[in-house]
Motif scaffolding. Sequence first.
Motif, PDB file in Angstrom:
ATOM      1  N   PRO A  73     -31.958  -5.896 -14.416  1.00 40.54           N
ATOM      2  CA  PRO A  73     -32.262  -4.815 -13.468  1.00 40.54           C
ATOM      3  C   PRO A  73     -33.755  -4.497 -13.491  1.00 40.54           C
ATOM      4  N   GLU A  74     -34.254  -4.086 -12.329  1.00 43.29           N
ATOM      5  CA  GLU A  74     -35.680  -3.798 -12.214  1.00 43.29           C
ATOM      6  C   GLU A  74     -35.997  -2.333 -12.498  1.00 43.29           C
ATOM      7  N   VAL A  75     -34.992  -1.554 -12.849  1.00 36.37           N
ATOM      8  CA  VAL A  75     -35.190  -0.131 -13.128  1.00 36.37           C
ATOM      9  C   VAL A  75     -35.249   0.060 -14.636  1.00 36.37           C
ATOM     10  N   LEU A  76     -36.261   0.738 -15.097  1.00 32.00           N
ATOM     11  CA  LEU A  76     -36.365   1.062 -16.515  1.00 32.00           C
ATOM     12  C   LEU A  76     -35.747   2.434 -16.744  1.00 32.00           C
TER      13      LEU A  76
END
Length: 92
Positions: A73-76
Amino acid sequence: MRVVLPFLHRRRHPLAQALSVVLGLVVIGVLMVFGLVVAGVLTVGGALWLVWRQWKRGRAAVPGAAPQQARQPEVLEGEYVVIHSSRPVTHH
C-alpha cells in the motif's frame, strides 16, 4: 570614489551604438529560440513518457498477462501528535 565599469559606459559613436543594439537583439533572439527548442523537447518527451507509461499500465491489466506481485500500500500509517507553539513540547 567613483566606480567605472568599461562594459557599462555608453558608446558615443552612432555606429557602435547601432551595432550594440543589433548584437543585443541577436543574442536575445538566439536565447529565445534555444528556450523554445528546449521547451518543445521537454513537452514532446514528457508526452511520449506519459503515453509509454499508460501503454505499459494497460498491458499489465490484460487478463492473459502474467500476474504481478502484490503491491504494497502507498499509504503510511502511524500516530501523529499536533504540536502547538504556545505550549512546550514534552517527549514521551
